[in-house]
Write a protein that holds these residues in place. Structure first.
Motif, PDB file in Angstrom:
ATOM      1  N   SER A 561       0.497  -0.934  -0.003  1.00 14.95           N
ATOM      2  CA  SER A 561       0.024  -0.105   0.491  1.00 14.95           C
ATOM      3  C   SER A 561       1.199   1.580  -0.110  1.00 14.95           C
ATOM      4  O   SER A 561       0.334   2.179  -0.287  1.00 14.95           O
ATOM      5  CB  SER A 561      -0.837   0.533   1.245  1.00 14.95           C
ATOM      6  N   GLU A 562       2.257   0.966   0.817  1.00 13.17           N
ATOM      7  CA  GLU A 562       2.946   2.432   0.575  1.00 13.17           C
ATOM      8  C   GLU A 562       3.106   3.195  -0.893  1.00 13.17           C
ATOM      9  O   GLU A 562       3.192   3.893  -1.126  1.00 13.17           O
ATOM     10  CB  GLU A 562       3.808   1.758   1.547  1.00 13.17           C
ATOM     11  N   LYS A 563       3.234   1.681  -1.604  1.00 16.26           N
ATOM     12  CA  LYS A 563       4.096   2.306  -2.542  1.00 16.26           C
ATOM     13  C   LYS A 563       2.889   2.508  -3.568  1.00 16.26           C
ATOM     14  O   LYS A 563       3.306   3.464  -4.821  1.00 16.26           O
ATOM     15  CB  LYS A 563       5.078   0.579  -3.549  1.00 16.26           C
ATOM     16  N   ILE A 564       1.837   1.860  -3.686  1.00 16.22           N
ATOM     17  CA  ILE A 564       0.999   2.379  -4.154  1.00 16.22           C
ATOM     18  C   ILE A 564       0.068   4.291  -3.570  1.00 16.22           C
ATOM     19  O   ILE A 564       0.381   4.590  -4.914  1.00 16.22           O
ATOM     20  CB  ILE A 564      -0.316   1.999  -3.783  1.00 16.22           C
ATOM     21  N   ASN A 565       0.971   4.053  -2.916  1.00 15.17           N
ATOM     22  CA  ASN A 565       0.643   5.582  -2.203  1.00 15.17           C
ATOM     23  C   ASN A 565       1.338   6.475  -3.170  1.00 15.17           C
ATOM     24  O   ASN A 565       1.044   7.866  -3.215  1.00 15.17           O
ATOM     25  CB  ASN A 565       0.355   6.113  -0.942  1.00 15.17           C
ATOM     26  N   ASN A 566       2.410   6.307  -2.478  1.00 13.10           N
ATOM     27  CA  ASN A 566       3.655   6.772  -3.665  1.00 13.10           C
ATOM     28  C   ASN A 566       3.576   7.093  -4.950  1.00 13.10           C
ATOM     29  O   ASN A 566       3.469   8.261  -5.988  1.00 13.10           O
ATOM     30  CB  ASN A 566       4.746   6.394  -3.353  1.00 13.10           C
ATOM     31  N   TYR A 567       3.137   5.647  -5.852  1.00 12.48           N
ATOM     32  CA  TYR A 567       2.531   6.033  -7.447  1.00 12.48           C
ATOM     33  C   TYR A 567       1.181   7.201  -7.750  1.00 12.48           C
ATOM     34  O   TYR A 567       1.300   7.454  -8.344  1.00 12.48           O
ATOM     35  CB  TYR A 567       2.127   4.301  -7.799  1.00 12.48           C
ATOM     36  N   LEU A 568       0.410   7.263  -6.463  1.00 11.25           N
ATOM     37  CA  LEU A 568      -0.524   7.718  -6.745  1.00 11.25           C
ATOM     38  C   LEU A 568      -0.086   9.182  -7.185  1.00 11.25           C
ATOM     39  O   LEU A 568      -0.838  10.014  -7.015  1.00 11.25           O
ATOM     40  CB  LEU A 568      -1.986   7.532  -5.835  1.00 11.25           C
ATOM     41  N   GLN A 569       0.546   9.412  -5.402  1.00 12.92           N
ATOM     42  CA  GLN A 569       1.559  10.811  -5.428  1.00 12.92           C
ATOM     43  C   GLN A 569       2.102  11.250  -6.895  1.00 12.92           C
ATOM     44  O   GLN A 569       1.815  12.267  -7.324  1.00 12.92           O
ATOM     45  CB  GLN A 569       1.821  10.673  -4.349  1.00 12.92           C
TER      46      GLN A 569
END
Length: 622
Positions: A561-569
């Motif tokens: 989930s941390e990587k997903i949030n980074n990619y969305l950002q």
């Protein structure tokens, strides 16, 4: 920051339920519009909503097969519409939904409410998405009347700042009028108000300018600090060349003075804003008798003879615009654009109507200046990234169709940027007449890009649109799996969809618009993101805010989930890296630029223009 939003879904009061359908075992899938085919315990079953010859009545549990449950709910809606003589249109090919007619205009089209069964995975609830749409008749253009019906313009024909309010009212009026007839079932109860869902707020975009100075506004940042990378005026000596019809030199003068900053208070000039002075060393001009391929060839020849060491950006003042160009003018536009590119000149076209209308020009001049500045080799700003050492590969694709709408040719091009939004280049991914070759070419090109950039980057994120079909996505995934076995790098695919029915409303604002950078989780791998929205500390909406973009993380399946949030950002950030203007369209440039290029290349092919090397030029497509 967490906030409660209302999502345009009426959920079931109890999503854990049982229902009966009729089914029969099949050896293979068949084309039969009245049956739903699915696999149960590795066996293919054809399922019927109604009693069917040789079919066995079976009980199903809602959570055992969510897609089958959605199909069952879709049939319940159709039943109720028929029972109550409600006019509707059923769509059963891809996403099951019905369009229920509100009213019809015989000349323009019809207003409908789309009702689609859904499964809201993040809340483990089934329900129905409701959305208002206007469907224009075939052959009807996007006139002012059509745009008013579509809610993009208000009733006065101005940009509709109340888009969310109008949508909310249309849908809620429909629910109040039709709830008991459409959403009443024997054993299933439906909520009569929208489901509440929690949104998180990602960081707002920050921009970097000269000497890495940071500002939240693109315009103010350029004004205070200057461009991130100024134009190199020494080598290769960039120069603007105005091209105009012989008796229309006055339009070139007017545009020159506007770019110089002497005409409108809205733009202080190329030198003050972009540190690029307009003078006899940086500006020249050429007149022509008419616009034709032959006359432009002569102009290019003269420019090269007179300025052999200069990098030239031609600015053409033309008697047409994109909105009113005839077919002949469109063809000429693409032929001239292609001709300049063949000679390594990124051109800029501007219509006489835009120059003569002061009210239009005063707001357009700053965006025009950014495009010229970028084509001259400058970088106005970049965004502050979330993921470092990351290359974004934006894939755009388009098709050339024949007279029967069959696809004749497949085009795919990629924009390469890092997560700051700095333009790295263009790569050809696929250009073929064969569908099977297209997928293979796409895979090979992606592998080449990763191999060529692994010395600079350790993370590669592919941005695609939902125009790319599932077969091509599977091909890309297979390629990425192969790369991962060979190299120690991080790979991901994000798919962006701006054509869906989801909408959320923030009842704490009069506008009902969620905050910019809001994020709503539909499931672990699917999200709604507001690239534009209500601004912090402001209570008025200055322009129409559209629907959120739905983003699916298609690869890898085990992403955290941390990587997903980074990619969305990073995706939100890249929506601010658009060098087409200060208020340019707010979607990631990885997709926007790639789509622009694909449309250009498709047009070049349509008019039988030779293939050219466009990979090492400044952003000519702006």
């Amino acid at each position: 920051m967490e906030k409660d939003l209302q999502i345009n879904i009426l959920t079931l009061k109890n999503s854990d339920f049982r229902f009966h359908l009729y089914s029969k075992s099949y050896k293979q899938y068949e084309k039969n519009s009245s049956l739903y085919f699915t696999r149960i315990n590795n066996e293919i079953f054809g399922v019927s909503y109604n009693e069917y010859t040789d079919f066995e009545k079976k009980e199903y549990i809602s959570f055992d097969n969510t897609e089958l449950t959605k199909w069952y709910l879709f049939n319940l809606i159709k039943d109720n519409c028929r029972k109550h003589n409600i006019r509707f249109y059923a769509f059963e090919k891809f996403n099951y939904h019905v369009d229920i007619e509100l009213c019809r205009n015989d000349e323009l089209g019809q207003e409908v409410i789309t009702v689609a069964p859904t499964y809201l995975n993040s809340k483990k609830k089934f329900g129905f998405i409701l959305n208002y749409r206007f469907i224009k008749n075939k052959g009807v253009g996007f006139s002012k009347e059509v745009q008013i019906k579509s809610l993009s313009l208000d009733i006065n024909g101005n940009e509709n700042k109340n888009y969310y309010i109008d949508k909310y009212q249309k849908i809620n009026n429909f629910i109040k009028k039709n709830f008991s007839s459409i959403f009443s079932f024997n054993d299933i109860l439906v909520e009569n108000t929208f489901e509440t869902i929690v949104s998180n707020t990602l960081q707002t975009k920050q921009y970097q300018f000269r000497n890495s100075q940071i500002e939240n506004s693109q315009f103010q940042g350029i004004k205070k600090f200057g461009p991130y990378i100024p134009i190199d005026i020494i080598q290769p000596s960039p120069k603007i060349c105005f091209i105009y019809i012989s008796n229309e030199k006055n339009y070139a003068h007017k545009l020159y003075f506007a770019l110089e900053g002497k005409t409108f208070s809205t733009f202080s000039g190329m030198e003050k804003m972009f540190h690029f002075p307009l003078n006899e060393n940086t500006v020249t001009g050429k007149s022509i008798e008419n616009y034709s391929v032959e006359s432009i060839k002569e102009i290019i020849k003269k420019i090269k003879e007179e300025h052999p060491l200069n990098f030239i950006v031609p600015i053409l003042i033309v008697p047409w615009s994109k909105e009113n160009a005839s077919e002949e003018q469109k063809e000429l536009y693409y032929k001239l654009k292609h001709l300049f590119l063949t000679n390594k000149m990124p051109s800029q076209f501007i219509s006489i109507n835009k120059i003569t209308n002061d009210n239009i020009l005063k707001w357009a001049i700053s965006s025009l200046a950014i495009q010229i500045f970028s084509k001259l080799g400058g970088s106005p700003w970049v965004v502050t990234p979330k993921t470092s050492n990351c290359l974004i590969i934006g894939i755009g694709q388009t098709y050339q169709r024949d007279q029967n709408s069959n696809i004749q040719k497949f085009f795919s091009y990629s924009i390469l940027t890092d997560t700051t939004g700095l333009f790295k280049g263009i790569k050809i991914l696929a250009n073929t007449n064969n569908k099977d070759d297209y997928a293979d070419n796409l895979s090979k090109s992606l592998k080449d890009i990763v191999n060529n950039y692994t010395n600079e980057y350790n993370t590669f994120v592919i941005h695609t649109s939902f125009r790319m079909n599932n077969k091509d996505i599977k091909t890309i995934k297979k390629t990425l799996d192969e790369i991962k076995h060979q190299r120690d790098i991080t790979l991901a695919i994000l798919r962006f969809d701006d054509n869906h029915n989801y909408l959320c409303f923030d009842k704490s604002f009069n506008s009902l618009v969620p905050l910019e950078s809001s994020e709503v989780s539909l499931s672990y791998s699917k999200y709604l993101i507001w690239f534009e929205g209500q601004q912090y500390g402001q209570y008025t909406i200055r322009h129409r805010i559209g629907a959120p973009v739905k983003i699916s993380v298609d690869y890898p399946s085990d992403i955290n989930s941390e990587k997903i949030n980074n990619y969305l950002q990073d995706a939100i950030n890249l929506s601010g890296a658009n060098w087409r203007g200060f208020n340019a369209k707010s979607i990631p440039i990885s997709l926007l630029y790639a789509e622009l290029i694909s449309h250009f290349i498709s047009a070049f092919d349509k008019y039988n223009l030779a293939q050219i090397n466009i990979e090492n030029l400044t952003p000519w497509f702006l």
